[in-house]
Motif scaffolding. Structure first.
Motif, PDB file in Angstrom:
ATOM      1  N   THR A 104       0.860  -1.181   0.000  1.00 26.47           N
ATOM      2  CA  THR A 104       0.000   0.000   0.000  1.00 26.47           C
ATOM      3  C   THR A 104       0.898   1.234   0.000  1.00 26.47           C
ATOM      4  O   THR A 104       1.280   1.738   1.064  1.00 26.47           O
ATOM      5  N   PRO A 105       1.283   1.727  -1.152  1.00 22.58           N
ATOM      6  CA  PRO A 105       2.292   2.788  -1.219  1.00 22.58           C
ATOM      7  C   PRO A 105       1.818   4.101  -0.601  1.00 22.58           C
ATOM      8  O   PRO A 105       0.721   4.574  -0.880  1.00 22.58           O
ATOM      9  N   THR A 106       2.670   4.662   0.255  1.00 25.87           N
ATOM     10  CA  THR A 106       2.416   5.977   0.816  1.00 25.87           C
ATOM     11  C   THR A 106       2.641   7.034  -0.262  1.00 25.87           C
ATOM     12  O   THR A 106       3.629   6.990  -0.982  1.00 25.87           O
ATOM     13  N   VAL A 107       1.726   7.984  -0.352  1.00 25.98           N
ATOM     14  CA  VAL A 107       1.862   9.099  -1.288  1.00 25.98           C
ATOM     15  C   VAL A 107       2.374  10.342  -0.571  1.00 25.98           C
ATOM     16  O   VAL A 107       3.266  11.031  -1.050  1.00 25.98           O
ATOM     17  N   GLN A 108       1.801  10.627   0.601  1.00 23.28           N
ATOM     18  CA  GLN A 108       2.250  11.776   1.398  1.00 23.28           C
ATOM     19  C   GLN A 108       2.131  11.422   2.867  1.00 23.28           C
ATOM     20  O   GLN A 108       1.181  10.757   3.293  1.00 23.28           O
ATOM     21  N   LEU A 109       3.118  11.839   3.656  1.00 26.67           N
ATOM     22  CA  LEU A 109       3.111  11.574   5.088  1.00 26.67           C
ATOM     23  C   LEU A 109       3.620  12.809   5.821  1.00 26.67           C
ATOM     24  O   LEU A 109       4.652  13.367   5.449  1.00 26.67           O
ATOM     25  N   THR A 110       2.887  13.222   6.839  1.00 29.02           N
ATOM     26  CA  THR A 110       3.299  14.324   7.692  1.00 29.02           C
ATOM     27  C   THR A 110       3.307  13.839   9.137  1.00 29.02           C
ATOM     28  O   THR A 110       2.331  13.241   9.599  1.00 29.02           O
ATOM     29  N   ALA A 111       4.406  14.079   9.822  1.00 31.47           N
ATOM     30  CA  ALA A 111       4.559  13.637  11.209  1.00 31.47           C
ATOM     31  C   ALA A 111       4.858  14.835  12.098  1.00 31.47           C
ATOM     32  O   ALA A 111       5.655  15.708  11.739  1.00 31.47           O
ATOM     33  N   LEU A 112       4.221  14.859  13.259  1.00 30.20           N
ATOM     34  CA  LEU A 112       4.492  15.853  14.294  1.00 30.20           C
ATOM     35  C   LEU A 112       5.219  15.151  15.423  1.00 30.20           C
ATOM     36  O   LEU A 112       4.691  14.190  15.999  1.00 30.20           O
ATOM     37  N   VAL A 113       6.408  15.591  15.739  1.00 31.10           N
ATOM     38  CA  VAL A 113       7.154  15.033  16.871  1.00 31.10           C
ATOM     39  C   VAL A 113       6.807  15.870  18.096  1.00 31.10           C
ATOM     40  O   VAL A 113       6.996  17.084  18.107  1.00 31.10           O
ATOM     41  N   ARG A 114       6.311  15.224  19.157  1.00 31.28           N
ATOM     42  CA  ARG A 114       5.803  15.957  20.310  1.00 31.28           C
ATOM     43  C   ARG A 114       6.676  15.835  21.552  1.00 31.28           C
ATOM     44  O   ARG A 114       6.407  16.485  22.567  1.00 31.28           O
ATOM     45  N   GLY A 115       7.685  14.959  21.515  1.00 33.43           N
ATOM     46  CA  GLY A 115       8.556  14.803  22.668  1.00 33.43           C
ATOM     47  C   GLY A 115       9.638  13.771  22.401  1.00 33.43           C
ATOM     48  O   GLY A 115       9.638  13.097  21.374  1.00 33.43           O
ATOM     49  N   ARG A 116      10.569  13.668  23.358  1.00 28.44           N
ATOM     50  CA  ARG A 116      11.644  12.681  23.284  1.00 28.44           C
ATOM     51  C   ARG A 116      11.185  11.418  24.009  1.00 28.44           C
ATOM     52  O   ARG A 116      10.796  11.477  25.176  1.00 28.44           O
ATOM     53  N   PRO A 117      11.267  10.261  23.357  1.00 28.36           N
ATOM     54  CA  PRO A 117      10.764   9.039  24.002  1.00 28.36           C
ATOM     55  C   PRO A 117      11.636   8.576  25.152  1.00 28.36           C
ATOM     56  O   PRO A 117      12.861   8.682  25.107  1.00 28.36           O
ATOM     57  N   ALA A 118      10.977   8.062  26.194  1.00 34.12           N
ATOM     58  CA  ALA A 118      11.677   7.408  27.298  1.00 34.12           C
ATOM     59  C   ALA A 118      12.112   6.014  26.845  1.00 34.12           C
ATOM     60  O   ALA A 118      11.590   5.470  25.869  1.00 34.12           O
ATOM     61  N   PRO A 119      13.090   5.415  27.535  1.00 33.84           N
ATOM     62  CA  PRO A 119      13.502   4.053  27.179  1.00 33.84           C
ATOM     63  C   PRO A 119      12.332   3.078  27.276  1.00 33.84           C
ATOM     64  O   PRO A 119      11.414   3.252  28.074  1.00 33.84           O
ATOM     65  N   GLY A 120      12.373   2.051  26.451  1.00 40.11           N
ATOM     66  CA  GLY A 120      11.355   1.002  26.509  1.00 40.11           C
ATOM     67  C   GLY A 120      10.485   0.969  25.267  1.00 40.11           C
ATOM     68  O   GLY A 120      10.816   1.542  24.222  1.00 40.11           O
TER      69      GLY A 120
END
Length: 286
Positions: A228-244
């Motif tokens: 299922t080919p992606t045509v457009q993707l937008t991502a919002l990064v909201r924080g730094r992940p904790a370990p795990g």
């Protein structure tokens, strides 16, 4: 999008497959080279879209750092806050080139354009907006209730011998059995939940971007497997992940004709929203 391939295509992963896949070699004038390996492919030896997004982002951060260093501009360490990419064609395994162009250097946000090319042809273009990710707790949130770790009975994708892609051996991906109807040969809703973590290292913001496309395509729950080919993707990064483990939920609003959407919510081991990703994709052929 993730898709599955026979177990016979699986190769042994590196000690830290994710970081290894993002290795960049400077190529002058804001350019970089990288190697696309079989470890991060999905059905038909296509490189996973989330890995390409993370690679594009790393190149953008490197290009911005080189630009500010060369110009003597004082800036906070760049972190991705928004990444938007157009998927133009599927690159083959092997070497790719990444060209970066710094559009803006600002106190709050900077912007870098990145183009990933192979054999002189663009395969992925995008924009990385950088800033400083927030510290401290949320003032308000409304997140899905997901278990911090995979529950008993959850399915590790590498343990599904008829549905394993090489990708399943490059990171740990676990599916929620309640939502993964396709594993039971049943038709279900367009929602999947799961958990993911890198092998040999802890998740970072680049891995969070990968996680925003890591589950099998939602079309699997309609009995429609395939790429299922992606045509457009937008991502919002909201924080730094904790370990795990990172826990995630993927949903869709509308399937109409050949087009459908996928929305990802990525939550870390401490229950904080880390990434939101929305993409428009095409249904499988045939």
């Amino acid at each position: 999008m993730n898709s599955q391939a026979p177990a016979s295509t699986v190769a042994a992963p590196a000690a830290a497959p994710f970081s290894s896949a993002l290795a960049l070699t400077p190529a002058g004038s804001g350019g970089y080279r990288a190697e696309l390996s079989k470890a991060w492919t999905v059905g038909g030896h296509r490189v996973h879209g989330g890995l390409l997004l993370a690679l594009l982002t790393k190149a953008g951060l490197a290009g911005l750092d080189a630009h500010t260093g060369a110009s003597g501009v004082s800036a906070e360490p760049a972190e991705p806050v928004v990444v938007s990419a157009e998927f133009l064609r599927a690159p083959a395994l092997g070497e790719v080139e990444l060209a970066t162009e710094v559009v803006k250097v600002g106190r709050t946000a900077s912007v870098v354009r990145v183009a990933l090319r192979q054999d002189g042809r663009p395969a992925l273009t995008g924009t990385v907006t950088t800033g400083r990710l927030p510290d401290g707790p949320e003032t308000w949130s409304n997140l899905p209730q997901l278990s911090p770790e995979p529950p008993p009975g959850a399915t590790l994708t590498s343990a599904a011998p008829d549905r394993v892609a090489p990708l399943a051996r490059a990171c740990d991906v676990v599916l929620d059995p309640e939502t993964a109807s396709f594993l039971r040969g049943e038709i279900g809703d367009l929602v999947l939940r799961g958990w993911v973590r890198p092998i040999g290292e802890q998740p970072d913001v680049l891995f969070a971007l990968l996680a925003g496309d890591i589950l099998p395509p939602l079309m699997f729950n309609l009995g429609r497997p395939g790429w299922t080919p992606t045509v457009q993707l937008t991502a919002l990064v909201r924080g730094r992940p904790a370990p795990g483990w990172l826990r995630m939920e993927a949903t869709s609003r509308v399937l109409r004709g050949d087009w459908f959407d996928e929305d990802y919510t990525i939550i870390d081991s401490e229950g904080r929203l880390i990434c939101q990703a929305r993409q428009l994709a095409l249904t499988p052929k045939g």
